[in-house]
Every structure is written in structure tokens, then in C-alpha cells.
Design an enzyme around this catalytic site. Structure first.
Site, PDB file in Angstrom:
ATOM      1  N   HIS A  84     -37.321 -28.385 -41.205  1.00 40.04           N
ATOM      2  CA  HIS A  84     -36.023 -28.067 -40.162  1.00 40.04           C
ATOM      3  C   HIS A  84     -37.349 -27.169 -39.077  1.00 40.04           C
ATOM      4  O   HIS A  84     -37.121 -25.522 -39.871  1.00 40.04           O
ATOM      5  CB  HIS A  84     -34.948 -27.539 -40.952  1.00 40.04           C
ATOM      6  CG  HIS A  84     -34.358 -28.050 -41.739  1.00 40.04           C
ATOM      7  ND1 HIS A  84     -34.157 -29.394 -41.588  1.00 40.04           N
ATOM      8  CD2 HIS A  84     -33.086 -27.847 -42.951  1.00 40.04           C
ATOM      9  CE1 HIS A  84     -33.208 -29.753 -42.742  1.00 40.04           C
ATOM     10  NE2 HIS A  84     -32.798 -29.114 -43.202  1.00 40.04           N
ATOM     11  N   CYS A 121     -30.354 -25.363 -46.554  1.00 42.76           N
ATOM     12  CA  CYS A 121     -31.698 -24.997 -46.413  1.00 42.76           C
ATOM     13  C   CYS A 121     -31.206 -24.067 -44.879  1.00 42.76           C
ATOM     14  O   CYS A 121     -32.240 -23.388 -44.738  1.00 42.76           O
ATOM     15  CB  CYS A 121     -31.735 -26.895 -46.389  1.00 42.76           C
ATOM     16  SG  CYS A 121     -30.669 -27.684 -45.297  1.00 42.76           S
TER      17      CYS A 121
END
Ligand code: A2P
Length: 340
Positions: A246, A133
């Protein structure tokens, strides 16, 4: 997209990413002929919704892939190691979200905005790997900069949401936060330390070189996706008490001189990227804004005044969507449009 429809399996359908894969297949109007939801024996009989229908979760076994065209996997590394080759042997192309196959030279590692042509190599093993990710959201904006100015070195520090660890970690942050706010004892089940009101400089296991596996994924996967082993990459990956999204502080050194304004203009034209960079109005990328959508947000773009050709930026994306499920379904779309 062609009129052809496909038999699709989702392995790990009850997990944080698997669930999002199901939503992405719906949202992106993927041409599904039939769909199968697979998980561990624990989840057998659970019902999950797809396009208004309730579908029972089945146990993932060697027989699960008969007649399937595409399988989206997000059920952990060991499950992928065992079942992805079995699925591929039955003619089902696997798009795998685990780290099990990413660095296999015969398995393409794909971010469609960056290297969709690598999908052609799916024929080698019948497996396509979905990158980590943190790597996905970093290479989407860095790719056009690398193409135009050449990136020599990347220094990245991440601020990663707990959803990246899976659904148990989402509950752990929730439970610890509630317990601490009520002066109650709290438990640690997923992380080695309290994650609520804390930052852990530790994602995945530690390696002999002092880095964590997550940090080395960012190094190796970035080079593989950008197809350039000469790029220096150093990463510090940190888990923070955020549920979704994130954030990354990224410093790059380029071969050719580039200004912050040139980077801004280039990124404004880059598919999948949204520049959010107006400090005077307190406008910069935030995890709470990135969560729930598919764009990679980039801001705080500024010159690194400590070196000749340096740029700093702040990159944020939804780790479960673009960082995992959306990217996997985008790969599946290209696969179907061009190869199946
Ligand atoms: P289950 O819910 O039955 O445990 P997350 O990353 O959010 O923790 O989700 C992991 C996903 O992988 C879940 O769907 C989980 O199913 C599935 N899973 C974990 N281990 C296995 C296994 N051995 N076989 C099949 N599915 C598994």
C-alpha cells in the site's frame, strides 16, 4: 525470548494473511510447541507446510481452541465475532486481524512500535486487535512526529493493493489483466468495477457520512492507537491495480513548527522505518520495494508551502506483512515475552 513454547492456532490459515502469518511465525522463530491450521470446511484436508512438516487444515469449530495458548485470526469479521470470544473463554489469547473488535474499548488495538504497553489490557476480554493495514503503516512514522511536535490534522489518500481484499482479489487482478491483454472478455467477481488498469475510490462499504468504512477505520483507529482523540483525520482510500504494497500520500499539520529535515532525521532513528528520500537519484518509496519486507518506507518528505506548519510525505509498506501478519506476530512476541 524466554525458553517457554506455546500452542498456536492460525484461523484463516489458507488465506492471504493467514498464510503470511504462518511464514512470519517461521521467519521470526516464534517459540511454537504445537501449531494448528484452521479454515472453513472447504479447506479441510488441504496440507500446509510449517518448519518442513506438512500439516492438514482443520475446520474452525467451537472445539478448535482447547489447549491453545494463542490464536492468530484472519478469517473475516463475522468469524472473529463468533469464534474469538469462544477461544478466549478457553484461555487462548486471540490476536485478531479483522475489524470486528478494534474499536471495542476493552480490546487493545496495537502497533508494537507505537503502543505495545496497551497489550497489558489483553486480560479484559482475551482479545487483542490488529489494526487496519493502512493505519498501521501510517502511525509507525507519524507516532514520533506526534510525540515531538504534536499533530493537529492528517489528510491521507491511499493507493491500496488488491491483496488487502484477500486471495480472490489477487486472482481477479491477474485474470482481468491477462484477459484484457489478450482482447478477451473479463469477469468482475470481487470488485464492482474492473480493477485492472483502473483505480477505484471505494474500499469497504459506504457510510451515511459519505466516507467508506475503510476511511473511517483510518480516522478512528489512528486516534485510538496514538491515544489522542483531538487529532483531525480525513482519508480517501483508493484500490489500485498493484498486487502487494500500500502507498499513501500523507499531509500533516503540526502544533509546533517542524522542518522537512527535522522530520527526516527523526524518522531515520525510528524503529521499523526506513527513509528513502533522495529525489535527485529518483529514490523514493515504491510498492515493489516494500513488498516482501517488514519496514515502512518513507520519502518525498517536504514542507507543505500552503500552511504554516505542514509536512507532506509518501509512506509505503507491505500490507500483508507489516500491515497485517508481521504486526500480529510482533504482538504475539511481546505478549509471550511479557505476559504469558
Ligand atoms: P477457506 O480458504 O477455507 O475459504 P482471504 O482473506 O485471503 O480471502 O482468506 C480468508 C480466510 O478465512 C481463508 O483461510 C478462509 O478459509 C477463511 N474463512 C472464511 N470464512 C470462514 C469461515 N466461515 N470459517 C472458517 N474460516 C473461514
Amino acid at each position: 525470548m524466554s525458553e517457554k513454547k506455546y500452542n498456536v492456532a492460525v484461523a484463516g490459515a489458507t488465506g492471504a494473511v493467514g498464510n503470511q502469518m504462518i511464514s512470519c511465525l517461521e521467519e521470526m522463530k516464534f517459540p511454537v510447541k504445537s501449531i494448528k491450521f484452521l479454515a472453513s470446511q472447504r479447506s479441510v484436508g488441504r496440507m500446509l507446510r510449517f518448519q518442513g512438516d506438512l500439516i492438514a487444515v482443520e475446520e474452525l469449530t467451537e472445539k478448535s481452541f482447547k489447549g491453545m495458548d494463542i490464536a492468530l485470526f484472519s478469517a473475516g469479521g463475522s468469524t472473529s465475532e463468533k469464534f474469538a470470544p469462544l477461544a478466549a473463554a478457553q484461555g487462548c489469547v486471540v490476536i485478531d486481524n479483522s475489524s470486528a473488535w478494534r474499536m471495542d474499548p476493552l480490546v487493545p488495538l496495537v502497533v508494537p512500535e507505537v503502543n505495545s504497553s496497551a497489550i497489558a489490557q489483553h486480560t479484559a476480554k482475551g482479545i487483542i486487535a490488529n489494526p487496519n493495514c493502512s493505519t498501521i503503516q501510517m502511525v509507525v512514522p507519524l507516532n514520533p512526529i506526534h510525540k515531538r511536535y504534536g499533530i493537529k490534522r492528517i489528510v491521507v489518500s491511499t493507493y491500496q493493493a488488491v491483496s488487502g481484499t484477500g486471495k480472490k482479489a489477487i486472482f481477479e487482478l491477474f485474470d482481468q489483466t491477462r484477459a484484457l491483454m489478450n482482447f478477451l472478455d473479463h469477469e468482475k467477481r470481487v470488485y464492482p468495477h474492473q480493477i485492472a488498469f483502473n483505480c477505484l475510490p471505494h474500499i469497504d462499504s459506504f457510510l451515511e457520512n459519505g466516507y467508506t468504512k475503510e476511511e473511517m477505520k483510518m480516522v478512528n483507529e489512528t486516534r485510538k492507537i496514538l491515544e489522542d482523540d483531538t487529532i483531525g483525520v480525513t482519508a480517501t482510500t483508493v484500490r489500485v491495480p498493484v498486487f502487494y504494497g500500500h502507498s499513501e500520500s500523507v499531509n500533516i499539520e503540526t502544533k509546533e513548527a517542524v522542518s522537512a529535515q527535522e522530520v527526516r532525521l527523526l524518522l531515520e532513528k525510528t524503529p521499523g522505518v526506513k527513509v528513502v528520500d533522495d529525489p535527485a537519484k529518483n529514490a523514493y518509496p515504491l510498492a515493489i520495494d516494500a513488498a516482501g519486507q517488514d519496514l515502512t518506507l518513507v520519502g518525498r518528505i517536504r514542507k507543505d508551502e500552503s500552511i504554516a506548519n505542514g509536512i507532506n510525505m509518501w509512506i509505503v509498506a507491505d500490507n500483508i506483512r507489516k500491515g497485517a501478519a508481521t504486526n500480529a506476530v510482533q504482538i504475539a512476541q511481546v505478549l509471550c515475552q511479557e505476559y504469558l
